[in-house]
Scaffold this motif. Structure first.
Motif, PDB file in Angstrom:
ATOM      1  N   CYS A  23      -2.856  -6.885 -10.780  1.00 53.25           N
ATOM      2  CA  CYS A  23      -3.605  -6.084  -9.720  1.00 53.25           C
ATOM      3  C   CYS A  23      -3.720  -4.496 -10.135  1.00 53.25           C
ATOM      4  O   CYS A  23      -4.877  -3.982 -10.071  1.00 53.25           O
ATOM      5  CB  CYS A  23      -3.087  -6.071  -8.454  1.00 53.25           C
ATOM      6  SG  CYS A  23      -3.377  -7.657  -7.761  1.00 53.25           S
ATOM      7  N   LYS A  24      -2.681  -4.124 -10.556  1.00 52.55           N
ATOM      8  CA  LYS A  24      -2.723  -2.677 -11.049  1.00 52.55           C
ATOM      9  C   LYS A  24      -3.492  -2.449 -12.222  1.00 52.55           C
ATOM     10  O   LYS A  24      -4.343  -1.428 -12.259  1.00 52.55           O
ATOM     11  CB  LYS A  24      -1.116  -2.077 -11.154  1.00 52.55           C
ATOM     12  CG  LYS A  24      -0.391  -1.992 -10.074  1.00 52.55           C
ATOM     13  CD  LYS A  24       1.206  -1.559 -10.209  1.00 52.55           C
ATOM     14  CE  LYS A  24       1.837  -1.264  -9.152  1.00 52.55           C
ATOM     15  NZ  LYS A  24       3.247  -1.135  -9.416  1.00 52.55           N
ATOM     16  N   MET A  25      -3.405  -3.189 -13.408  1.00 52.46           N
ATOM     17  CA  MET A  25      -4.031  -3.060 -14.434  1.00 52.46           C
ATOM     18  C   MET A  25      -5.528  -3.396 -14.037  1.00 52.46           C
ATOM     19  O   MET A  25      -6.641  -2.637 -14.795  1.00 52.46           O
ATOM     20  CB  MET A  25      -3.828  -4.036 -15.355  1.00 52.46           C
ATOM     21  CG  MET A  25      -2.544  -4.023 -16.084  1.00 52.46           C
ATOM     22  SD  MET A  25      -1.848  -5.242 -17.194  1.00 52.46           S
ATOM     23  CE  MET A  25      -2.531  -4.846 -18.570  1.00 52.46           C
ATOM     24  N   LEU A  26      -6.103  -4.256 -13.255  1.00 53.57           N
ATOM     25  CA  LEU A  26      -7.311  -4.406 -12.965  1.00 53.57           C
ATOM     26  C   LEU A  26      -8.094  -3.217 -12.124  1.00 53.57           C
ATOM     27  O   LEU A  26      -9.110  -2.677 -12.452  1.00 53.57           O
ATOM     28  CB  LEU A  26      -7.548  -5.758 -11.988  1.00 53.57           C
ATOM     29  CG  LEU A  26      -8.847  -6.067 -11.541  1.00 53.57           C
ATOM     30  CD1 LEU A  26      -9.749  -6.157 -12.857  1.00 53.57           C
ATOM     31  CD2 LEU A  26      -9.134  -7.556 -10.747  1.00 53.57           C
ATOM     32  N   GLU A  38      -9.812  -0.170  -5.225  1.00 55.60           N
ATOM     33  CA  GLU A  38      -8.380   0.049  -4.704  1.00 55.60           C
ATOM     34  C   GLU A  38      -7.616  -1.106  -4.565  1.00 55.60           C
ATOM     35  O   GLU A  38      -8.132  -2.346  -4.379  1.00 55.60           O
ATOM     36  CB  GLU A  38      -8.700   0.613  -3.240  1.00 55.60           C
ATOM     37  CG  GLU A  38      -9.326   1.827  -3.245  1.00 55.60           C
ATOM     38  CD  GLU A  38      -9.573   2.728  -2.021  1.00 55.60           C
ATOM     39  OE1 GLU A  38      -8.834   2.274  -0.885  1.00 55.60           O
ATOM     40  OE2 GLU A  38     -10.395   3.620  -1.895  1.00 55.60           O
ATOM     41  N   MET A  39      -6.212  -1.079  -4.616  1.00 56.76           N
ATOM     42  CA  MET A  39      -5.400  -2.280  -4.427  1.00 56.76           C
ATOM     43  C   MET A  39      -4.922  -2.378  -3.022  1.00 56.76           C
ATOM     44  O   MET A  39      -4.826  -1.323  -2.511  1.00 56.76           O
ATOM     45  CB  MET A  39      -4.307  -2.091  -5.596  1.00 56.76           C
ATOM     46  CG  MET A  39      -3.252  -3.116  -5.244  1.00 56.76           C
ATOM     47  SD  MET A  39      -2.176  -2.917  -6.858  1.00 56.76           S
ATOM     48  CE  MET A  39      -0.762  -4.012  -6.101  1.00 56.76           C
ATOM     49  N   ILE A  40      -4.857  -3.476  -2.400  1.00 56.66           N
ATOM     50  CA  ILE A  40      -4.081  -3.744  -1.079  1.00 56.66           C
ATOM     51  C   ILE A  40      -3.287  -4.904  -1.418  1.00 56.66           C
ATOM     52  O   ILE A  40      -3.334  -5.757  -2.133  1.00 56.66           O
ATOM     53  CB  ILE A  40      -5.198  -4.433  -0.063  1.00 56.66           C
ATOM     54  CG1 ILE A  40      -6.263  -3.278  -0.006  1.00 56.66           C
ATOM     55  CG2 ILE A  40      -4.650  -4.824   1.103  1.00 56.66           C
ATOM     56  CD1 ILE A  40      -7.223  -3.841   1.249  1.00 56.66           C
ATOM     57  N   ARG A  41      -1.919  -4.764  -0.724  1.00 49.56           N
ATOM     58  CA  ARG A  41      -0.975  -5.916  -1.054  1.00 49.56           C
ATOM     59  C   ARG A  41      -0.467  -6.432   0.390  1.00 49.56           C
ATOM     60  O   ARG A  41      -0.403  -5.684   1.322  1.00 49.56           O
ATOM     61  CB  ARG A  41       0.064  -5.739  -1.901  1.00 49.56           C
ATOM     62  CG  ARG A  41       1.153  -4.665  -1.226  1.00 49.56           C
ATOM     63  CD  ARG A  41       2.255  -4.317  -2.306  1.00 49.56           C
ATOM     64  NE  ARG A  41       3.057  -5.559  -2.567  1.00 49.56           N
ATOM     65  CZ  ARG A  41       3.755  -5.585  -3.543  1.00 49.56           C
ATOM     66  NH1 ARG A  41       4.024  -4.389  -4.309  1.00 49.56           N
ATOM     67  NH2 ARG A  41       4.644  -6.643  -4.022  1.00 49.56           N
ATOM     68  N   GLU A 187      -3.532 -10.552 -22.570  1.00 53.97           N
ATOM     69  CA  GLU A 187      -4.480 -11.757 -22.677  1.00 53.97           C
ATOM     70  C   GLU A 187      -5.031 -12.064 -21.355  1.00 53.97           C
ATOM     71  O   GLU A 187      -5.994 -12.277 -20.814  1.00 53.97           O
ATOM     72  CB  GLU A 187      -3.737 -12.943 -23.109  1.00 53.97           C
ATOM     73  CG  GLU A 187      -3.875 -12.999 -24.706  1.00 53.97           C
ATOM     74  CD  GLU A 187      -2.940 -14.037 -25.313  1.00 53.97           C
ATOM     75  OE1 GLU A 187      -3.494 -14.835 -25.894  1.00 53.97           O
ATOM     76  OE2 GLU A 187      -1.727 -14.010 -25.022  1.00 53.97           O
ATOM     77  N   VAL A 188      -4.137 -12.100 -20.215  1.00 51.67           N
ATOM     78  CA  VAL A 188      -4.227 -12.433 -19.026  1.00 51.67           C
ATOM     79  C   VAL A 188      -5.004 -11.439 -18.335  1.00 51.67           C
ATOM     80  O   VAL A 188      -6.355 -11.864 -17.529  1.00 51.67           O
ATOM     81  CB  VAL A 188      -3.082 -12.468 -18.121  1.00 51.67           C
ATOM     82  CG1 VAL A 188      -3.355 -12.685 -16.556  1.00 51.67           C
ATOM     83  CG2 VAL A 188      -1.982 -13.655 -18.609  1.00 51.67           C
ATOM     84  N   HIS A 189      -5.016 -10.169 -18.525  1.00 50.50           N
ATOM     85  CA  HIS A 189      -5.797  -9.025 -18.123  1.00 50.50           C
ATOM     86  C   HIS A 189      -7.218  -9.136 -18.729  1.00 50.50           C
ATOM     87  O   HIS A 189      -8.112  -9.084 -17.739  1.00 50.50           O
ATOM     88  CB  HIS A 189      -5.159  -7.798 -18.472  1.00 50.50           C
ATOM     89  CG  HIS A 189      -6.000  -6.867 -18.153  1.00 50.50           C
ATOM     90  ND1 HIS A 189      -6.479  -6.100 -16.935  1.00 50.50           N
ATOM     91  CD2 HIS A 189      -6.880  -5.844 -19.114  1.00 50.50           C
ATOM     92  CE1 HIS A 189      -7.295  -4.974 -16.982  1.00 50.50           C
ATOM     93  NE2 HIS A 189      -7.435  -5.027 -18.324  1.00 50.50           N
ATOM     94  N   ARG A 190      -7.344  -9.494 -19.768  1.00 54.73           N
ATOM     95  CA  ARG A 190      -8.786  -9.807 -20.392  1.00 54.73           C
ATOM     96  C   ARG A 190      -9.526 -10.822 -19.433  1.00 54.73           C
ATOM     97  O   ARG A 190     -10.715 -10.531 -19.262  1.00 54.73           O
ATOM     98  CB  ARG A 190      -8.799  -9.941 -21.787  1.00 54.73           C
ATOM     99  CG  ARG A 190      -8.584  -8.725 -22.568  1.00 54.73           C
ATOM    100  CD  ARG A 190      -9.107  -9.212 -24.321  1.00 54.73           C
ATOM    101  NE  ARG A 190      -7.962  -9.961 -24.872  1.00 54.73           N
ATOM    102  CZ  ARG A 190      -6.713  -9.641 -25.718  1.00 54.73           C
ATOM    103  NH1 ARG A 190      -6.737  -8.145 -25.368  1.00 54.73           N
ATOM    104  NH2 ARG A 190      -6.118 -10.372 -25.868  1.00 54.73           N
ATOM    105  N   GLU A 191      -8.816 -11.946 -19.558  1.00 50.47           N
ATOM    106  CA  GLU A 191      -9.634 -12.626 -18.799  1.00 50.47           C
ATOM    107  C   GLU A 191     -10.005 -12.441 -17.262  1.00 50.47           C
ATOM    108  O   GLU A 191     -11.178 -12.484 -16.805  1.00 50.47           O
ATOM    109  CB  GLU A 191      -8.798 -14.173 -18.600  1.00 50.47           C
ATOM    110  CG  GLU A 191      -9.758 -15.184 -18.060  1.00 50.47           C
ATOM    111  CD  GLU A 191      -8.910 -16.707 -18.060  1.00 50.47           C
ATOM    112  OE1 GLU A 191      -7.717 -16.778 -18.459  1.00 50.47           O
ATOM    113  OE2 GLU A 191      -9.565 -17.463 -17.545  1.00 50.47           O
TER     114      GLU A 191
END
Ligand code: Z5A
Length: 213
Positions: A23-26, A38-41, A187-191
């Motif tokens: 989430c943070k990287m996105l 923005e991120m929400i959790r 790799e996960v982030h790229r997808e």
């Protein structure tokens, strides 16, 4: 609506699947490519309801199982006006756990059906994209020990994982994508980034949907 709306993007998965990391990287990547994000959790432990939930998760208090399920749902509903406002302002929301965790965790307890667990969240803002970070419990266990909070045992997490799978199958109206979370963080982030960019383009001229309606 005066501008293109933002997309509601949800990351789900079992413990240590990498939801918070991704989430943070996105959010960072979306901002770098010119989007507002923005991120929400969930649970949001900062509200009064969130504090009751936090105390329950930390085993400082006990709550009856139906009651805590409804509190988790109320914790989402109390944020809905703010979420809608942000989406309508064109801000993309990246959400770490949502109603799907609510259903998977409670229905992993004895005596709870998926249907009963889904009801309190019917009508929440519908995610434009739900990315389910799929990870075997064996690989998850290599990412560190379980914490001390309630639900952090392998037996319970196995039951949660089954419930996530059942919910995904039962849920054709939600845009679920399964992500292989056993790969490297990059790799996960790229997808995730590619899928999110597509969801943002698809959502911008659509009204915000209602979950499970
Ligand atoms: N719950 C509920 O019952 N009902 C509800 O409605 C909701 C929630 C919304 C909240 O926990 C608890 O509430 C949760 C569900 C329940 N209970 N459990 N179990 P929380 O939000 O406070 O914490 P969490 O969501 O459980 O965090 P997590 O699942 O443990 O972690 P994660 O966000 O998936 O992973 P992470 O923190 O990003 O990464 C974990 C570690 O793995 C970290 O060291 C990373 O550096 C590492 N990592 C991440 N990705 C990788 C890859 N790709 N390779 C290697 N290592 C990695």
């Amino acid at each position: 609506m005066t501008c293109r709306r933002g997309a509601l993007i949800v990351l789900e998965g079992v413990d240590r699947a990498g939801k918070t990391t991704q989430c943070k990287m996105l959010v960072q990547a979306l901002e770098q490519s010119g989007h507002q994000a923005e991120m929400i959790r969930f649970p949001d432990r900062t509200t009064k309801i969130g504090q009751l939930i936090s105390s329950y998760l930390e085993k400082r208090s006990n709550l009856e199982d139906h009651t805590v399920h409804l509190l988790f749902s109320a914790n989402r509903w109390e944020l809905v006006p703010l979420m809608k406002q942000k989406l309508e302002q064109g801000i993309n929301l990246v959400v770490d756990r949502y109603a799907f965790s609510g259903v998977a965790f409670t229905s992993a307890k004895p005596g709870f059906s998926l249907d009963w667990c889904m009801h309190p969240d019917v009508g929440l803002p519908k995610p434009d994209l739900v990315m389910y970070l799929q990870l075997s419990l064996n690989v998850a266990s290599k990412r560190g020990e379980f914490g001390a909070e309630r639900y952090e045992t392998s037996v319970f997490q196995r039951a949660v994982q089954k419930r996530f799978e059942q919910l995904k199958e039962k849920d054709p109206l939600v845009n679920w994508k399964v992500i292989d979370a056993a790969r490297s963080i990059e790799e996960v982030h790229r997808e995730i980034k590619i899928l999110s960019e597509k969801a943002i383009s698809a959502a911008e001229n659509q009204p915000i949907g209602e979950l499970w309606k």
